[in-house]
Design an enzyme around this catalytic site. Sequence first.
Site, PDB file in Angstrom:
ATOM      1  N   CYS A  77       0.778  -1.234   0.000  1.00 53.95           N
ATOM      2  CA  CYS A  77       0.000   0.000   0.000  1.00 53.95           C
ATOM      3  C   CYS A  77       0.814   1.290   0.000  1.00 53.95           C
ATOM      4  CB  CYS A  77      -0.929   0.033   1.222  1.00 53.95           C
ATOM      5  SG  CYS A  77      -1.822  -1.505   1.542  1.00 53.95           S
ATOM      6  N   CYS A  80       1.342   3.775  -2.928  1.00 48.52           N
ATOM      7  CA  CYS A  80       0.207   4.575  -3.375  1.00 48.52           C
ATOM      8  C   CYS A  80      -0.218   5.597  -2.318  1.00 48.52           C
ATOM      9  CB  CYS A  80      -0.961   3.655  -3.706  1.00 48.52           C
ATOM     10  SG  CYS A  80      -2.339   4.463  -4.531  1.00 48.52           S
ATOM     11  N   MET A 118      -8.944   1.427  -6.430  1.00 42.77           N
ATOM     12  CA  MET A 118      -8.517   0.666  -5.262  1.00 42.77           C
ATOM     13  C   MET A 118      -8.611  -0.822  -5.590  1.00 42.77           C
ATOM     14  SD  MET A 118      -7.703   0.427  -1.984  1.00 42.77           S
ATOM     15  CE  MET A 118      -7.952  -0.660  -0.561  1.00 42.77           C
TER      16      MET A 118
END
Length: 573
Positions: A77, A80, A118
Amino acid sequence: MGSTLFRTTLAVAVTAAALAAGQAVADEEHPNGASGAYHGAGTAVEPGSVKMVTAPGAPDMTEAEFARATELYFQRCAGCHGVLRKGATGKPLTPDITQPRGEAYLSTFITYGSPAGMPNWGTSGALTEEEIDIMTRYIMHEPPVPPEYGMADMKESWEVLVAPEERPTEKRNDLDIENLFSVTLRDAGQIALIDGDSKEIVKVLDTGYAVHISRMSASGRYLFVIGRDAKIDMIDLWMEEPGIVATIKVGLEARSVETSKFAGYEDKLAIAGTYWPPQYVIMDGETLEPKKIVGTRGMTVDTQEYHPEPRVAAIVSSHEHPEFVVNVKETGKVLLVNYENLDALETVAIDAAPYLHDGGFDRSLRYFLSAANESNQIAVIDTEDRNLEALVDVGRTPHPGRGANFVDPEFGPVWATSHLGDNTIQLIGTDPEGHPEQAWQVVRTLEGQGGGSLFIKTHPESDNLYVDTTLNPDASLSQSVAVFDINDLEAGYEVLPIAEWADLGEGPKRVVQPEYNRAGDEVWFSVWNDMDATSALVVVDDTTRTLKAVIKDERLVTPTGKFNVHNSVHEVY
């Protein structure tokens, strides 16, 4: 934690609403998922380097759960959303935002993703239900802060293996260094030096993890490589057997290294930029001794808000002044760092656009064109006049590598970029004197195979323009490349089945980064397979666009970037 029934009910509602109201947005922003796949890259920061931080109102977590969640976050993660979760390409994930959403809501979005990009971590099988549970609770706590990394840390890691006075005074091998390739063996933490004529591996050297780039000194003697773990290795190509002569670790995560190129300062200094901590360091060009560290934290160019994690992306060396050109990703600033006096460092900070990434010079070597990939723009920096020449609107998430320079038959000299987020290839005029009406505008848009492109390339001796689609989810596209005839661009492209030519068997076999040999009559491609599968390099005859050679060797573990010495020294792309 909300009940399974509640989560499922909410998931259906969220997904239905998203499909009804947001699918058009998703298609526009991420039409093939490639952009999301690219931005999902993690960080090289060690999870064990941070400590658990709790926040009032956050759900309970054990230290073991927090450690596991930190590992997952850094892996999946952080690329990003940022190490500090302040938001980068992705949205902020700080407790003031996540706690009001609640566990059920967060769990649903982690599981099912969203149309705006996402990833669907749960339904794709990338995360288990237990991992989603701890991730849901984790992002409701304060983000842990990795340690800083300063001069003392750098000097402790710094090592000169062969002192400058002990190195050869002339070349001591028979290698055609100018046609040597430095090939990243990503997951092995190595590079392979491959002879461009014989296609034989000369040497495999242990380096940092996932070498991001190889950069050449101005002389063409020294090769500098930097891993995502911020380890720099300096390789002397004049030695009887090329080897590492100096090494240093400049942070916890990094992407860029460069050397001084301006006349009179050739190879005197080196510079590296880090993702964490957000800073750059200037080093001695012969030994890598760290001399000056400069932080990049500051205000963004758009909202003028403070950003705690502005990462250093591409760095190039100016040919017009004794300066390094430094891209600061999140703040959107291009720094022109004058290295004449490190004790009184002069820097010109040029406001460009957020999320500056990679880029390269035009053919004159005066203008630096850089992708501001989340702004969907190319920033043009005039390194002679030291200002922003233009911001050019382009397609979705430009990712040109260093770009491609050639002469368009109608519009004159151009620089080209491909895109992660759409299938276009856009040509920008780069000749303000000879073609002033076309300068710093998109003069031609080509339709390529699809989005997910990482690199575009040509050569002054070639009539071809190659575009990869490495991150396209369609295997037929990620395993092939498109090639255009520069003299007949509107004729469309021919598809070359690079992975099929490699004949590797099972695996994703992503084809990445065209790189020419010195003469410009061959173009090399990496066929990047899984670490436990067979990878290869495919060499194409540029004139006939046919297979010329396949380089297979058990030592070629996950090959990605390739850098020809001559082309790197002379900015040929």
